[in-house]
Design a protein around this motif. Sequence first.
Motif, PDB file in Angstrom:
ATOM      1  N   GLY A 127      27.430  46.491  -4.852  1.00  0.00           N
ATOM      2  CA  GLY A 127      28.479  47.430  -4.473  1.00  0.00           C
ATOM      3  C   GLY A 127      28.891  47.322  -3.012  1.00  0.00           C
ATOM      4  O   GLY A 127      29.832  47.966  -2.578  1.00  0.00           O
ATOM      5  N   THR A 128      28.169  46.521  -2.233  1.00  0.00           N
ATOM      6  CA  THR A 128      28.505  46.333  -0.817  1.00  0.00           C
ATOM      7  C   THR A 128      29.432  45.130  -0.698  1.00  0.00           C
ATOM      8  O   THR A 128      29.238  44.121  -1.360  1.00  0.00           O
ATOM      9  N   SER A 129      30.426  45.245   0.147  1.00  0.00           N
ATOM     10  CA  SER A 129      31.335  44.109   0.340  1.00  0.00           C
ATOM     11  C   SER A 129      30.707  43.109   1.313  1.00  0.00           C
ATOM     12  O   SER A 129      29.820  43.453   2.096  1.00  0.00           O
ATOM     13  N   VAL A 130      31.194  41.885   1.223  1.00  0.00           N
ATOM     14  CA  VAL A 130      30.730  40.844   2.142  1.00  0.00           C
ATOM     15  C   VAL A 130      31.034  41.268   3.578  1.00  0.00           C
ATOM     16  O   VAL A 130      30.225  41.075   4.489  1.00  0.00           O
ATOM     17  N   TYR A 131      32.183  41.894   3.773  1.00  0.00           N
ATOM     18  CA  TYR A 131      32.561  42.372   5.103  1.00  0.00           C
ATOM     19  C   TYR A 131      31.540  43.379   5.637  1.00  0.00           C
ATOM     20  O   TYR A 131      31.082  43.265   6.775  1.00  0.00           O
ATOM     21  N   GLU A 132      31.189  44.374   4.812  1.00  0.00           N
ATOM     22  CA  GLU A 132      30.210  45.390   5.231  1.00  0.00           C
ATOM     23  C   GLU A 132      28.864  44.752   5.570  1.00  0.00           C
ATOM     24  O   GLU A 132      28.229  45.124   6.555  1.00  0.00           O
ATOM     25  N   GLN A 133      28.447  43.795   4.746  1.00  0.00           N
ATOM     26  CA  GLN A 133      27.174  43.112   5.002  1.00  0.00           C
ATOM     27  C   GLN A 133      27.247  42.340   6.315  1.00  0.00           C
ATOM     28  O   GLN A 133      26.318  42.356   7.107  1.00  0.00           O
ATOM     29  N   GLY A 134      28.372  41.665   6.536  1.00  0.00           N
ATOM     30  CA  GLY A 134      28.546  40.923   7.784  1.00  0.00           C
ATOM     31  C   GLY A 134      28.489  41.834   8.997  1.00  0.00           C
ATOM     32  O   GLY A 134      27.832  41.528   9.993  1.00  0.00           O
ATOM     33  N   VAL A 135      29.154  42.981   8.914  1.00  0.00           N
ATOM     34  CA  VAL A 135      29.143  43.942  10.016  1.00  0.00           C
ATOM     35  C   VAL A 135      27.719  44.445  10.270  1.00  0.00           C
ATOM     36  O   VAL A 135      27.285  44.551  11.421  1.00  0.00           O
ATOM     37  N   ARG A 136      26.998  44.744   9.189  1.00  0.00           N
ATOM     38  CA  ARG A 136      25.617  45.232   9.339  1.00  0.00           C
ATOM     39  C   ARG A 136      24.741  44.177  10.015  1.00  0.00           C
ATOM     40  O   ARG A 136      23.992  44.479  10.940  1.00  0.00           O
ATOM     41  N   MET A 137      24.833  42.935   9.555  1.00  0.00           N
ATOM     42  CA  MET A 137      23.996  41.867  10.110  1.00  0.00           C
ATOM     43  C   MET A 137      24.376  41.569  11.574  1.00  0.00           C
ATOM     44  O   MET A 137      23.504  41.374  12.412  1.00  0.00           O
ATOM     45  N   ILE A 138      25.652  41.561  11.858  1.00  0.00           N
ATOM     46  CA  ILE A 138      26.099  41.325  13.234  1.00  0.00           C
ATOM     47  C   ILE A 138      25.599  42.449  14.140  1.00  0.00           C
ATOM     48  O   ILE A 138      25.185  42.210  15.275  1.00  0.00           O
ATOM     49  N   GLY A 139      25.600  43.675  13.639  1.00  0.00           N
ATOM     50  CA  GLY A 139      25.069  44.802  14.410  1.00  0.00           C
ATOM     51  C   GLY A 139      23.601  44.600  14.754  1.00  0.00           C
ATOM     52  O   GLY A 139      23.178  44.864  15.883  1.00  0.00           O
ATOM     53  N   LEU A 140      22.810  44.123  13.797  1.00  0.00           N
ATOM     54  CA  LEU A 140      21.387  43.862  14.060  1.00  0.00           C
ATOM     55  C   LEU A 140      21.220  42.739  15.085  1.00  0.00           C
ATOM     56  O   LEU A 140      20.386  42.830  15.991  1.00  0.00           O
ATOM     57  N   ILE A 141      22.022  41.693  14.941  1.00  0.00           N
ATOM     58  CA  ILE A 141      21.959  40.579  15.897  1.00  0.00           C
ATOM     59  C   ILE A 141      22.333  41.054  17.295  1.00  0.00           C
ATOM     60  O   ILE A 141      21.684  40.696  18.281  1.00  0.00           O
ATOM     61  N   GLU A 142      23.348  41.891  17.398  1.00  0.00           N
ATOM     62  CA  GLU A 142      23.746  42.423  18.709  1.00  0.00           C
ATOM     63  C   GLU A 142      22.660  43.302  19.320  1.00  0.00           C
ATOM     64  O   GLU A 142      22.476  43.308  20.529  1.00  0.00           O
ATOM     65  N   LYS A 143      21.927  44.045  18.488  1.00  0.00           N
ATOM     66  CA  LYS A 143      20.808  44.832  19.005  1.00  0.00           C
ATOM     67  C   LYS A 143      19.752  43.921  19.607  1.00  0.00           C
ATOM     68  O   LYS A 143      19.184  44.215  20.660  1.00  0.00           O
ATOM     69  N   LEU A 144      19.464  42.805  18.942  1.00  0.00           N
ATOM     70  CA  LEU A 144      18.479  41.853  19.475  1.00  0.00           C
ATOM     71  C   LEU A 144      18.965  41.226  20.780  1.00  0.00           C
ATOM     72  O   LEU A 144      18.197  41.074  21.721  1.00  0.00           O
ATOM     73  N   VAL A 145      20.237  40.884  20.828  1.00  0.00           N
ATOM     74  CA  VAL A 145      20.803  40.327  22.060  1.00  0.00           C
ATOM     75  C   VAL A 145      20.672  41.350  23.189  1.00  0.00           C
ATOM     76  O   VAL A 145      20.355  41.002  24.325  1.00  0.00           O
ATOM     77  N   GLY A 146      20.860  42.629  22.870  1.00  0.00           N
ATOM     78  CA  GLY A 146      20.688  43.695  23.860  1.00  0.00           C
ATOM     79  C   GLY A 146      19.262  43.809  24.364  1.00  0.00           C
ATOM     80  O   GLY A 146      19.015  44.341  25.444  1.00  0.00           O
ATOM     81  N   LEU A 147      18.308  43.282  23.588  1.00  0.00           N
ATOM     82  CA  LEU A 147      16.893  43.271  23.997  1.00  0.00           C
ATOM     83  C   LEU A 147      16.510  41.920  24.605  1.00  0.00           C
ATOM     84  O   LEU A 147      15.341  41.566  24.675  1.00  0.00           O
ATOM     85  N   ASP A 148      17.521  41.151  25.001  1.00  0.00           N
ATOM     86  CA  ASP A 148      17.340  39.854  25.651  1.00  0.00           C
ATOM     87  C   ASP A 148      16.787  38.772  24.727  1.00  0.00           C
ATOM     88  O   ASP A 148      16.166  37.825  25.185  1.00  0.00           O
ATOM     89  N   VAL A 149      16.990  38.903  23.422  1.00  0.00           N
ATOM     90  CA  VAL A 149      16.613  37.856  22.487  1.00  0.00           C
ATOM     91  C   VAL A 149      17.792  36.892  22.386  1.00  0.00           C
ATOM     92  O   VAL A 149      18.922  37.321  22.142  1.00  0.00           O
ATOM     93  N   VAL A 150      17.534  35.612  22.584  1.00  0.00           N
ATOM     94  CA  VAL A 150      18.586  34.607  22.512  1.00  0.00           C
ATOM     95  C   VAL A 150      18.616  34.054  21.089  1.00  0.00           C
ATOM     96  O   VAL A 150      17.624  33.519  20.603  1.00  0.00           O
ATOM     97  N   ILE A 151      19.751  34.219  20.445  1.00  0.00           N
ATOM     98  CA  ILE A 151      19.940  33.716  19.075  1.00  0.00           C
ATOM     99  C   ILE A 151      21.148  32.795  19.087  1.00  0.00           C
ATOM    100  O   ILE A 151      22.275  33.263  19.280  1.00  0.00           O
ATOM    101  N   PRO A 152      20.922  31.493  18.894  1.00  0.00           N
ATOM    102  CA  PRO A 152      22.075  30.577  18.843  1.00  0.00           C
ATOM    103  C   PRO A 152      23.031  30.991  17.728  1.00  0.00           C
ATOM    104  O   PRO A 152      22.606  31.487  16.677  1.00  0.00           O
ATOM    105  N   SER A 153      24.316  30.793  17.939  1.00  0.00           N
ATOM    106  CA  SER A 153      25.314  31.258  16.972  1.00  0.00           C
ATOM    107  C   SER A 153      25.127  30.612  15.606  1.00  0.00           C
ATOM    108  O   SER A 153      25.351  31.250  14.577  1.00  0.00           O
ATOM    109  N   GLU A 154      24.691  29.337  15.570  1.00  0.00           N
ATOM    110  CA  GLU A 154      24.461  28.676  14.284  1.00  0.00           C
ATOM    111  C   GLU A 154      23.341  29.370  13.515  1.00  0.00           C
ATOM    112  O   GLU A 154      23.428  29.558  12.301  1.00  0.00           O
ATOM    113  N   LEU A 155      22.280  29.769  14.206  1.00  0.00           N
ATOM    114  CA  LEU A 155      21.171  30.462  13.562  1.00  0.00           C
ATOM    115  C   LEU A 155      21.619  31.839  13.073  1.00  0.00           C
ATOM    116  O   LEU A 155      21.271  32.256  11.962  1.00  0.00           O
TER     117      LEU A 155
END
Length: 176
Positions: A127-155
């Motif tokens: 029932g979740t759209s691909v868009y919603e899932q993408g937004v959720r995952m990007i939000g988690l990645i941005e939280k990690l970046v805010g904690l100084d975790v480096v995540i290459p864009s490909e990863l």
Amino acid sequence: MSSRNPLSIILDQNKLTGSNYNDWFRNLKIVLSSEKILYVLDKKPPKEAASDISETELAKLEKWWDHDLQAKCYMLASMSNELQRRFEEAVNAADIHLHFKELYGVQTRSERHAIVKELMTTRMRDGTSVYEQGVRMIGLIEKLVGLDVVIPSELATDILLLSLPPRSMDLWLILI
């Protein structure tokens, strides 16, 4: 803050309150690096000069204390009033840094662990759209970046794609 360093305004605008330690420390490193005094956060000078110290060594030691005082002043001036009162008697900048690292470092580690766990185990729900899932995952990645975790864009892209069901992932690959 010192009017000599125009970068010190970032410390004025982002005072340490405790919960924002990572952002504050990143800004502090920028300012201290521009002043070429970042080294005082990691190394403590000797407490006292030896009686047979050379003029050159004495000059180095005095320069160290001047740099340490400057760093300590930047740190204190960029804290909330409550934190200033707690640390105004601190001996040097390295002691303040160590205390904050111990105080907020554990919190950051556990927070980082929880976010990584959620990022790696999250799967798209029915029932979740691909868009919603993408937004959720990007939000988690941005939280990690805010904690100084480096995540290459490909990863980051691969992690996001792994969270999608196979059919949705095919759709996503077509879109990117």
